[in-house]
Design an enzyme around this catalytic site. Structure first.
Site, PDB file in Angstrom:
ATOM      1  N   CYS A  85      12.598  44.633 -19.505  1.00  0.00           N
ATOM      2  CA  CYS A  85      13.362  45.553 -18.656  1.00  0.00           C
ATOM      3  C   CYS A  85      14.158  44.795 -17.584  1.00  0.00           C
ATOM      4  O   CYS A  85      13.573  44.213 -16.671  1.00  0.00           O
ATOM      5  CB  CYS A  85      12.387  46.542 -18.014  1.00  0.00           C
ATOM      6  N   CYS A 120      13.629  45.987 -14.018  1.00  0.00           N
ATOM      7  CA  CYS A 120      12.282  45.578 -13.588  1.00  0.00           C
ATOM      8  C   CYS A 120      12.312  44.142 -13.071  1.00  0.00           C
ATOM      9  O   CYS A 120      11.684  43.824 -12.054  1.00  0.00           O
ATOM     10  CB  CYS A 120      11.286  45.677 -14.743  1.00  0.00           C
TER      11      CYS A 120
END
Length: 126
Positions: A30, A33
């Site tokens: 991600c 993230c």
């Protein structure tokens, strides 16, 4: 205080055994993230009175499902074992700082009273 990895085995104990707990649900693949991770880590160093935990949604799929995580990163905040904040999306440092300060400033007696009133209202409607 650095961040700690949380698992299904340590999640409940961490949330119930500490005053304020921030949890970052993330995954290795991600991009947002990865951008949020250093912001979260830096905040953990600034706030040693707060527990900062990370949950890898790939490794802890059942925990992510139980927390109803549908988008990552998702930040959850608990105070005195009560979920007081949950929001998907990577936050900039000033926004995270603001959330932490708001959580620290919560009147937990008022929060508990609101929860009790909501639960009583739900019970009355049933």
């Amino acid at each position: 205080m650095a961040t700690v990895e949380l698992t299904a085995e340590t999640f409940e104990k961490t949330v119930t055994g500490n005053g304020i707990v921030l949890v970052d649900f993330w995954a290795e693949w991600c991009g947002p993230c990865k951008r949020f991770a250093p912001v979260f880590e830096e905040a953990s160093e600034k706030h040693p009175d707060v527990t900062f935990g990370k949950i890898d949604t790939e490794a802890e799929q059942q925990l992510a499902a139980a927390a109803q995580i549908t988008s990552i990163p998702t930040l959850m905040a608990f105070r005195d074992s009560i979920l007081v904040f949950s929001q998907p999306g990577a936050l900039p440092a000033p926004a995270l700082e603001g959330i932490i300060e708001q959580i620290k400033g919560l009147d937990m007696e008022d929060v508990r009273a609101q929860l009790a009133a909501a639960q009583n209202g739900d019970a009355a409607q049933a």
